[in-house]
Design a protein around this motif. Sequence first.
Motif, short mmCIF file in Angstrom:
data_model
loop_
_atom_site.label_atom_id
_atom_site.label_comp_id
_atom_site.label_asym_id
_atom_site.label_seq_id
_atom_site.Cartn_x
_atom_site.Cartn_y
_atom_site.Cartn_z
N GLN A 392 0.83 -1.21 0.00
CA GLN A 392 0.00 0.00 0.00
C GLN A 392 0.87 1.26 0.00
O GLN A 392 0.56 2.25 -0.67
CB GLN A 392 -0.92 -0.01 1.22
N LEU A 393 1.96 1.21 0.76
CA LEU A 393 2.86 2.36 0.83
C LEU A 393 3.57 2.60 -0.49
O LEU A 393 3.91 3.73 -0.83
CB LEU A 393 3.88 2.15 1.96
N GLN A 394 3.79 1.54 -1.26
CA GLN A 394 4.43 1.71 -2.57
C GLN A 394 3.56 2.58 -3.47
O GLN A 394 4.08 3.38 -4.26
CB GLN A 394 4.68 0.34 -3.20
N ASN A 395 2.25 2.42 -3.35
CA ASN A 395 1.34 3.29 -4.11
C ASN A 395 1.37 4.71 -3.55
O ASN A 395 1.30 5.69 -4.30
CB ASN A 395 -0.08 2.74 -4.06
N HIS A 396 1.48 4.80 -2.22
CA HIS A 396 1.51 6.10 -1.56
C HIS A 396 2.75 6.89 -1.96
O HIS A 396 2.70 8.11 -2.12
CB HIS A 396 1.47 5.89 -0.05
N LYS A 454 16.33 -0.55 -1.03
CA LYS A 454 15.45 0.39 -0.34
C LYS A 454 14.40 0.96 -1.30
O LYS A 454 13.21 1.01 -0.98
CB LYS A 454 16.26 1.53 0.27
N LEU A 455 14.82 1.39 -2.49
CA LEU A 455 13.88 1.93 -3.46
C LEU A 455 12.88 0.87 -3.91
O LEU A 455 11.69 1.16 -4.10
CB LEU A 455 14.61 2.51 -4.66
N LYS A 456 13.35 -0.36 -4.08
CA LYS A 456 12.47 -1.44 -4.49
C LYS A 456 11.40 -1.69 -3.42
O LYS A 456 10.23 -1.95 -3.72
CB LYS A 456 13.28 -2.71 -4.73
N ALA A 457 11.82 -1.59 -2.15
CA ALA A 457 10.90 -1.85 -1.04
C ALA A 457 9.84 -0.78 -0.92
O ALA A 457 8.67 -1.08 -0.67
CB ALA A 457 11.68 -1.98 0.27
N ILE A 458 10.23 0.50 -1.09
CA ILE A 458 9.27 1.57 -0.79
C ILE A 458 8.56 2.13 -2.03
O ILE A 458 7.51 2.77 -1.90
CB ILE A 458 9.95 2.72 -0.02
N THR A 459 9.11 1.87 -3.23
CA THR A 459 8.44 2.38 -4.45
C THR A 459 8.15 1.28 -5.47
O THR A 459 7.47 1.53 -6.46
CB THR A 459 9.31 3.45 -5.14
N ASN A 460 8.70 0.09 -5.21
CA ASN A 460 8.60 -1.04 -6.14
C ASN A 460 9.27 -0.73 -7.47
O ASN A 460 8.91 -1.28 -8.51
CB ASN A 460 7.14 -1.45 -6.38
N LYS A 461 10.24 0.18 -7.46
CA LYS A 461 11.02 0.51 -8.65
C LYS A 461 12.50 0.27 -8.37
O LYS A 461 12.97 0.54 -7.26
CB LYS A 461 10.82 1.98 -9.05
N SER A 462 13.20 -0.18 -9.38
CA SER A 462 14.66 -0.28 -9.25
C SER A 462 15.25 1.12 -9.25
O SER A 462 14.56 2.11 -9.57
CB SER A 462 15.23 -1.08 -10.42
#
Length: 518
Positions: A392-396, A454-462
């Motif tokens: 959910q936070l990745q969308n946020h 870290k970026l993968k975890a919080i934004t789902n982006k490399s």
Amino acid sequence: MAAQESKRLQELDNLKSRFITNITHEFRTPLTLVLGYINTLKEKLSRDKTLQQPIDAIEHNSNNLLSLVNDMLDLARLEKGKLQLNLTNSDMVSFTRYMTKCFLSHANQKNIDLEFSAQVESLHMDFDVEKMRQILSNLISNAIKFSKNDTVVRVTLTTESSQVIIKTIDQGVGISVSDIPFIFDRFYQTEKSSKLIGSGIGLALTRELVGLMEGQISVESTLQKGSKFTVTLPITTKAIETHLELSEPNTSSQFELKPILIKTQHQDDLNTILIVEDNTEVANYIASCVNNSYNVIFALDGEAGLVLAKETIPDIIITDVMMPKMDGNILTEQLQNNIATNHIPIIMLTAKALQSDKLTGIKSGADVYLTKPFQKEELMLRLEKLISKRKQLQNHYNVGRIVKIASAKIKKDKTLEFLNTAIKHIHSNIENPEYNAKKLASDLNMSDSQLYRKLKAITNKSSAIFIRSVRLEKAKELIETTDLSISEIAYSTGFNDPNWFSKAFKADFNQSPSEIRN
């Protein structure tokens, strides 16, 4: 008045002793049933190798609990004067050597050299075998428990003036001068020992047993240098001579914890859990609960956990509270204060169940606080909820939203602050097509892998896709607010090829740059 107060205290002490005796007797019944059924299971399931370790772990810990119950009962009997000696005349040297060997596997887990030396080849004297087993077990296990890794624990036996002198010498955490007068008191724990597993019964019982055998026990210790416990017993030869049948102890460790338990089963599509737990059996049990759903890595203390968390950036951390070197509360605070790890959800598993303990854990930054014994179902549910919350936070924390609110006067969380900082670095180098993930990681004082995880975890982006998304958001802003050509905007946001820019733009926004402008 003094006499009345003394009588009241005596009655209170007797009441506590009766309570301890009664409650420990009550423990023995369920433990008897547990151990009995374990033997039945071992016979029925002996062919299933996957069940061997959990059954052995249940048996091992049930026996530990039974031993603790017996120690409490013996202590209560000693205080009432009801515990009697059963003396036999046997070889103290061979018995002490045997007891030392019994702890080799325990020492090996910490890479501790456990050494035994004796001044004489044999020494036949009177002693109670079971009482000596308890004395030596307590002293040797404590020496190993409170010793640092890669050190030496020595057990020595000498004789002097019709006395045998047995010493355990370690290079461990030591005992402060202020604690030494109290360490043989029942249930007493030093500040250092309270961070390790213990009951405060062992040394109290050891002193009483040594006294029952008309001996003495003393301690010398220096903080951070180690401790030396000395047991002195009189040498007598009045009892019937008995030959002890001492079977060779098993010196291999059944529960040795590997740095990565399931390394050969690592799957890229599974989330990774870091288990920080100094008790290898508990760590292995947690791993068995999550093994099929998560990749698992281990650390045996808080310091090692902090290092491994920074290196690997796991998806979730499960930590104990009471650990050597660094406890779980300090570990959690350190993780929360580090830019690379402050986004990682943390579950605390602990035997400390008081509300004040729970509040301390939550204040340090833990997301979930579970008391031992915990239910596997609850642990799995908590893990699922934390993973779901992260999605959910990745969308946020999508790039477009962050760019829009970056300058807004709102209460910023640590994750938003980190992302805003990353975006500012990218904006500062927006025209430079050579500004890549490696340079962004350097600007953020992180390694490439830390930034990626870290970026993968919080934004789902490399890292690379995140940088490209920031460039594209800036390009969209320029298209909407300036008269620059599409090619000029592409070059000004770090794209060398306008055609590639248009394709990437449409992939992100489902519209081409010209469609946005029109």
